[in-house]
Design a protein around this motif. Structure first.
Motif, short mmCIF file in Angstrom:
data_model
loop_
_atom_site.label_atom_id
_atom_site.label_comp_id
_atom_site.label_asym_id
_atom_site.label_seq_id
_atom_site.Cartn_x
_atom_site.Cartn_y
_atom_site.Cartn_z
N VAL A 259 42.73 42.39 40.63
CA VAL A 259 41.97 43.60 40.95
C VAL A 259 40.47 43.32 40.89
O VAL A 259 39.70 43.72 41.78
CB VAL A 259 42.33 44.74 39.97
CG1 VAL A 259 41.41 45.95 40.18
CG2 VAL A 259 43.77 45.14 40.13
N ILE A 260 40.03 42.62 39.84
CA ILE A 260 38.62 42.31 39.69
C ILE A 260 38.12 41.49 40.87
O ILE A 260 37.05 41.77 41.43
CB ILE A 260 38.38 41.56 38.36
CG1 ILE A 260 38.62 42.50 37.17
CG2 ILE A 260 36.98 40.98 38.30
CD1 ILE A 260 38.63 41.80 35.82
N ALA B 223 33.66 51.38 46.57
CA ALA B 223 34.68 51.78 47.55
C ALA B 223 35.97 51.00 47.35
O ALA B 223 37.07 51.56 47.44
CB ALA B 223 34.14 51.57 48.97
N ALA B 224 35.85 49.72 47.06
CA ALA B 224 37.04 48.89 46.83
C ALA B 224 37.79 49.36 45.59
O ALA B 224 39.03 49.40 45.58
CB ALA B 224 36.63 47.42 46.70
N LEU B 225 37.06 49.71 44.54
CA LEU B 225 37.72 50.22 43.33
C LEU B 225 38.43 51.53 43.60
O LEU B 225 39.53 51.78 43.07
CB LEU B 225 36.69 50.39 42.21
CG LEU B 225 36.17 49.10 41.57
CD1 LEU B 225 34.96 49.39 40.71
CD2 LEU B 225 37.27 48.42 40.74
N ALA B 226 37.83 52.39 44.42
CA ALA B 226 38.46 53.66 44.75
C ALA B 226 39.77 53.47 45.50
O ALA B 226 40.68 54.31 45.42
CB ALA B 226 37.50 54.51 45.58
N GLY C 236 34.16 41.11 44.70
CA GLY C 236 33.73 39.99 45.52
C GLY C 236 32.75 40.36 46.61
O GLY C 236 32.28 39.50 47.35
N PHE C 237 32.41 41.64 46.72
CA PHE C 237 31.54 42.11 47.79
C PHE C 237 30.07 41.87 47.45
O PHE C 237 29.71 41.60 46.31
CB PHE C 237 31.79 43.59 48.07
CG PHE C 237 33.15 43.86 48.65
CD1 PHE C 237 33.40 43.66 50.00
CD2 PHE C 237 34.20 44.28 47.84
CE1 PHE C 237 34.65 43.90 50.54
CE2 PHE C 237 35.47 44.52 48.37
CZ PHE C 237 35.69 44.31 49.72
N GLY D 84 32.80 37.54 35.67
CA GLY D 84 31.42 37.65 35.23
C GLY D 84 30.69 38.79 35.91
O GLY D 84 29.82 39.44 35.29
N THR D 85 31.01 39.06 37.17
CA THR D 85 30.41 40.20 37.87
C THR D 85 30.85 41.50 37.21
O THR D 85 30.05 42.41 37.01
CB THR D 85 30.79 40.18 39.35
OG1 THR D 85 30.60 38.87 39.89
CG2 THR D 85 29.95 41.18 40.14
N TRP D 86 32.14 41.58 36.87
CA TRP D 86 32.66 42.76 36.17
C TRP D 86 31.92 42.96 34.85
O TRP D 86 31.47 44.07 34.54
CB TRP D 86 34.16 42.57 35.92
CG TRP D 86 34.84 43.72 35.23
CD1 TRP D 86 35.45 44.79 35.83
CD2 TRP D 86 34.98 43.93 33.82
NE1 TRP D 86 35.96 45.65 34.88
CE2 TRP D 86 35.70 45.14 33.63
CE3 TRP D 86 34.58 43.21 32.70
CZ2 TRP D 86 36.01 45.63 32.37
CZ3 TRP D 86 34.89 43.70 31.43
CH2 TRP D 86 35.60 44.90 31.27
N LEU D 87 31.73 41.89 34.09
CA LEU D 87 31.05 41.98 32.80
C LEU D 87 29.59 42.41 32.97
O LEU D 87 29.09 43.27 32.23
CB LEU D 87 31.10 40.63 32.08
CG LEU D 87 32.43 40.24 31.45
CD1 LEU D 87 32.46 38.75 31.12
CD2 LEU D 87 32.66 41.07 30.18
N GLY D 88 28.90 41.81 33.94
CA GLY D 88 27.49 42.09 34.12
C GLY D 88 27.20 43.47 34.65
O GLY D 88 26.18 44.08 34.30
#
Length: 350
Positions: free
Chosen positions: A231-232, A246-249, A237-238, A160-164
């Motif tokens: 991955v999501i 930064a986590a995605l990088a 989760g931060f 849901g965080t990814w979607l939002g």
């Protein structure tokens, strides 16, 4: 019967609502919201109506959301229409979530923003192979509303965080995985769904409708969100957008790279606000609490430069090149985020 841009039908024991603004992808206006509220009240009190079905006219979408051009014009004029629109839309969302009769949403085609509010709060949510669902608000300098901060935190993990935050659209399989829909039916068979619902006896329950719809449902496919759940969850989760970026990088793979690229195109202020609202929604006890909080932020949006810039780039000039201010998440002061988190005055009445 046609009430402006909403068509009302009774077929057997089914009360049918058809959004009838196909050239605008059935985007919602204030008169449409008022009609929907009134019609739902009426169907709730009619003993010969066993279920209510809502669908959209045209080949392209169920509902693309609120009429953002009208909201933009209202905000520019300072005429109060935008605030009235949000108040009445949010009341309608709450009405749908607590509706006493089986409420069936046919989410065929584009289902975004306010369209998610008309459907995903309902008891029976049907998607098709043509469904494209999204909460795209961070891309127009706005934030997820319509109770999305209640719905999205209930998705598995951080989906849901990814979607939002990304505002990216998803298909039927992802919508079901995220808990925003229940089952899939092929779009050519939606007429058969309405016919079957119309044949239900008076007094049919939500369980009766569930059984009927399950008999018509197709097997669920593989969800891309499920495939990328690890991955999501690691990245989203931060508690800050900076940490998420930064986590995605640090992640390998195309999914993380593309997700980060998309986030960097969104309004930095909207990203920070959206994350704050989603985290508050996760800790909230009711939809009403989330809607009230969202309304307070929405009203503050009327003074937000990114709101005007995002709509300009998306629907007025259509250059798809918004110039956000500030231009990066690092440049958004903490006090700016706090400024948006003012309670609505008067509070939302539900």
């Amino acid at each position: 019967m046609q009430h402006g841009e909403v068509i009302i039908e009774r077929q057997g024991t089914a009360g049918i609502i058809r959004l009838n603004r196909p050239r605008a992808l059935n985007s919602l206006t204030l008169p449409m919201i008022r009609t929907l509220t009134e019609v739902l009240d009426g169907f709730a009190s009619e003993s010969n109506v066993a279920s209510v079905v809502i669908t959209g006219e045209g080949e392209r979408g169920f509902c693309a959301g609120g009429d953002i051009r009208a909201l933009h014009e209202s905000a520019r004029a300072g005429d109060g229409l935008a605030g009235t629109f949000w108040r009445e839309e949010f009341r309608l969302n709450h009405q749908i979530a607590s509706y006493p009769k089986p409420y069936v949403a046919l989410m065929d085609g584009i289902t975004m923003g306010g369209g998610v509010g008309l459907s995903s709060h309902g008891r029976h949510r049907i998607v098709t192979e043509r469904t494209r669902l999204a909460m795209p608000e961070t891309g127009i300098g706005y934030v997820p509303d319509i109770g999305a901060t209640w719905l999205l935190p209930k998705a598995p993990g951080e989906a849901g965080t990814w979607l939002g935050l990304t505002g990216l659209d998803i298909g039927a399989d992802d919508a079901i995985y995220a808990g925003l829909a229940d089952l899939q039916v092929a779009s050519p068979r939606l007429g058969a769904v309405i016919d079957a619902l119309s044949d239900l006896p008076r007094g049919s329950t939500a369980s009766d409708v569930d059984a009927l719809l399950q008999a018509l449902a197709e097997p669920q496919g593989e969800s891309r969100l499920r495939q990328n759940a690890a991955v999501i969850d690691r990245a989203f989760g931060f508690g800050s957008v900076e940490e998420i970026l930064a986590a995605l990088a640090a992640e390998e793979g195309e999914f993380a790279t593309e997700t980060r690229r998309v986030l960097l195109t969104r309004s930095p202020t909207s990203l920070k606000l959206a994350l704050r609202l989603l985290r508050a929604g996760r800790a909230s006890s009711s939809l009403a609490e989330c809607l009230g909080r969202e309304l307070g932020v929405c009203l503050q949006m009327l003074d937000n430069p990114d709101f005007f810039e995002g709509i300009r780039a998306a629907v007025i000039d259509k250059d798809r090149n918004p110039r956000w201010s500030p231009a990066s998440v690092e440049a958004v002061p903490a006090e700016t985020v706090e400024r948006f988190l003012k309670p609505a005055e008067p509070p939302l009445s539900l």
